[in-house]
Design a protein around this motif. Structure first.
Motif, PDB file in Angstrom:
ATOM      1  N   GLY A  74      98.916   4.783 -10.766  1.00  0.00           N
ATOM      2  CA  GLY A  74      99.982   4.020 -11.407  1.00  0.00           C
ATOM      3  C   GLY A  74     100.710   2.997 -10.579  1.00  0.00           C
ATOM      4  O   GLY A  74     101.485   2.217 -11.116  1.00  0.00           O
ATOM      5  N   SER A  75     100.500   2.974  -9.261  1.00  0.00           N
ATOM      6  CA  SER A  75     101.210   1.974  -8.455  1.00  0.00           C
ATOM      7  C   SER A  75     100.510   1.733  -7.127  1.00  0.00           C
ATOM      8  O   SER A  75      99.734   2.574  -6.654  1.00  0.00           O
ATOM      9  N   MET A  76     100.817   0.585  -6.530  1.00  0.00           N
ATOM     10  CA  MET A  76     100.388   0.298  -5.156  1.00  0.00           C
ATOM     11  C   MET A  76     101.318   1.087  -4.231  1.00  0.00           C
ATOM     12  O   MET A  76     102.530   1.114  -4.453  1.00  0.00           O
ATOM     13  N   GLN A  77     100.759   1.745  -3.242  1.00  0.00           N
ATOM     14  CA  GLN A  77     101.550   2.553  -2.316  1.00  0.00           C
ATOM     15  C   GLN A  77     101.264   2.122  -0.889  1.00  0.00           C
ATOM     16  O   GLN A  77     100.108   1.889  -0.530  1.00  0.00           O
ATOM     17  N   THR A  78     102.312   2.024  -0.094  1.00  0.00           N
ATOM     18  CA  THR A  78     102.174   1.639   1.308  1.00  0.00           C
ATOM     19  C   THR A  78     101.981   2.880   2.165  1.00  0.00           C
ATOM     20  O   THR A  78     102.717   3.854   2.034  1.00  0.00           O
ATOM     21  N   VAL A  79     100.989   2.831   3.023  1.00  0.00           N
ATOM     22  CA  VAL A  79     100.763   3.887   4.007  1.00  0.00           C
ATOM     23  C   VAL A  79     101.090   3.274   5.364  1.00  0.00           C
ATOM     24  O   VAL A  79     100.389   2.383   5.829  1.00  0.00           O
ATOM     25  N   THR A  80     102.169   3.723   5.973  1.00  0.00           N
ATOM     26  CA  THR A  80     102.577   3.249   7.296  1.00  0.00           C
ATOM     27  C   THR A  80     102.215   4.328   8.304  1.00  0.00           C
ATOM     28  O   THR A  80     102.652   5.475   8.169  1.00  0.00           O
ATOM     29  N   THR A  81     101.426   3.971   9.319  1.00  0.00           N
ATOM     30  CA  THR A  81     100.909   4.990  10.236  1.00  0.00           C
ATOM     31  C   THR A  81     101.918   5.431  11.289  1.00  0.00           C
ATOM     32  O   THR A  81     101.905   6.578  11.699  1.00  0.00           O
ATOM     33  N   GLY A  82     102.717   4.510  11.804  1.00  0.00           N
ATOM     34  CA  GLY A  82     103.599   4.838  12.915  1.00  0.00           C
ATOM     35  C   GLY A  82     102.842   4.993  14.229  1.00  0.00           C
ATOM     36  O   GLY A  82     103.393   5.466  15.219  1.00  0.00           O
ATOM     37  N   TRP A  83     101.570   4.591  14.233  1.00  0.00           N
ATOM     38  CA  TRP A  83     100.745   4.751  15.428  1.00  0.00           C
ATOM     39  C   TRP A  83     101.142   3.750  16.501  1.00  0.00           C
ATOM     40  O   TRP A  83     101.617   2.645  16.213  1.00  0.00           O
ATOM     41  N   THR A  84     100.914   4.137  17.755  1.00  0.00           N
ATOM     42  CA  THR A  84     101.266   3.272  18.886  1.00  0.00           C
ATOM     43  C   THR A  84     100.091   3.011  19.818  1.00  0.00           C
ATOM     44  O   THR A  84     100.160   2.097  20.633  1.00  0.00           O
ATOM     45  N   LEU A  85      99.043   3.795  19.706  1.00  0.00           N
ATOM     46  CA  LEU A  85      97.895   3.651  20.601  1.00  0.00           C
ATOM     47  C   LEU A  85      96.810   2.785  19.977  1.00  0.00           C
ATOM     48  O   LEU A  85      96.529   2.905  18.781  1.00  0.00           O
ATOM     49  N   GLY A  86      96.201   1.961  20.793  1.00  0.00           N
ATOM     50  CA  GLY A  86      95.073   1.173  20.318  1.00  0.00           C
ATOM     51  C   GLY A  86      93.850   2.057  20.152  1.00  0.00           C
ATOM     52  O   GLY A  86      93.647   3.009  20.905  1.00  0.00           O
ATOM     53  N   ALA A  87      93.038   1.772  19.146  1.00  0.00           N
ATOM     54  CA  ALA A  87      91.818   2.538  18.885  1.00  0.00           C
ATOM     55  C   ALA A  87      90.746   1.589  18.367  1.00  0.00           C
ATOM     56  O   ALA A  87      91.046   0.482  17.918  1.00  0.00           O
ATOM     57  N   THR A  88      89.499   2.028  18.417  1.00  0.00           N
ATOM     58  CA  THR A  88      88.416   1.191  17.902  1.00  0.00           C
ATOM     59  C   THR A  88      87.921   1.655  16.544  1.00  0.00           C
ATOM     60  O   THR A  88      87.556   0.839  15.711  1.00  0.00           O
ATOM     61  N   THR A  89      87.903   2.961  16.292  1.00  0.00           N
ATOM     62  CA  THR A  89      87.334   3.486  15.051  1.00  0.00           C
ATOM     63  C   THR A  89      88.400   4.145  14.190  1.00  0.00           C
ATOM     64  O   THR A  89      89.159   4.983  14.674  1.00  0.00           O
ATOM     65  N   ILE A  90      88.422   3.763  12.915  1.00  0.00           N
ATOM     66  CA  ILE A  90      89.335   4.358  11.935  1.00  0.00           C
ATOM     67  C   ILE A  90      88.483   5.067  10.875  1.00  0.00           C
ATOM     68  O   ILE A  90      87.547   4.473  10.334  1.00  0.00           O
ATOM     69  N   THR A  91      88.823   6.310  10.588  1.00  0.00           N
ATOM     70  CA  THR A  91      88.156   7.044   9.512  1.00  0.00           C
ATOM     71  C   THR A  91      89.127   7.175   8.347  1.00  0.00           C
ATOM     72  O   THR A  91      90.265   7.602   8.521  1.00  0.00           O
TER      73      THR A  91
END
Length: 184
Positions: free
Chosen positions: A132-149
């Protein structure tokens, strides 16, 4: 740059490289992150709506045959991506050519589920996604990474848009050693 000094009748040449080294070291120091938002609208991915999104697109490598993109659908009035098929409940993408920090993304679904984002730096966020709506997912992450699952219990019912990522922030200024000028 060099300067010639005369002292007591002798000629000395001194090279002033300290200031030059300081300038280049401080200019290269990245103290603020550069942020990128991938909207899938400008530019539009190659091909047409519902085609596979293969390879590198806007600094992200989507691999081969794992993701599709499409135009407006459900509650998202713009282009977005989703899993390539109903088989499986997770997909990955990598940042290319260097590690980045995943900041946020917009998501929607046509079937309620739980979204889990993980990266190869050990960061994880889990969030319920409802219809029913667009939802924002904010990670709060601070470390750089190469792979996201990206894992979603309702599989390809998940739509993803406006992926925001940034360069990892360098918190330590460069170490600069200044040596007294050498006389020649």
């Amino acid at each position: 740059m060099n300067t010639i000094f005369r002292k007591k009748g002798t000629r000395r040449r001194t090279f002033f490289v300290g200031a030059l080294l300081l300038f280049f070291s401080l200019t290269a120091w990245n103290s603020q992150a550069v942020t990128t938002t991938v909207t899938f609208d400008n530019p539009v991915p190659p091909g047409s709506s519902f085609d596979l999104l293969n390879g590198i697109f806007q600094g992200m490598d989507f691999g081969i045959g794992s993701w599709r993109w499409e135009g407006p659908y459900n509650v998202d009035p713009t282009n977005h991506i989703f899993f390539d098929s109903s088989a499986g409940t997770s997909r990955t993408f990598t940042f290319s050519p260097a590690p980045k920090v995943l900041n946020s993304m917009l998501v929607f679904t046509s079937g309620n589920g739980t979204l889990t984002l993980t990266d190869n730096a050990g960061q994880t966020i889990t969030q319920a996604v409802t219809t029913g709506s667009m939802q924002t997912v904010t990670t709060g992450w601070t470390l750089g990474a190469t792979t996201i699952t990206v894992s979603f219990t309702s599989g390809w019912n998940l739509g993803i848009d406006d992926i925001v990522y940034s360069d990892p922030v360098t918190t330590n200024p460069p170490v600069l050693t200044i040596t007294a000028p050498t006389a020649i």
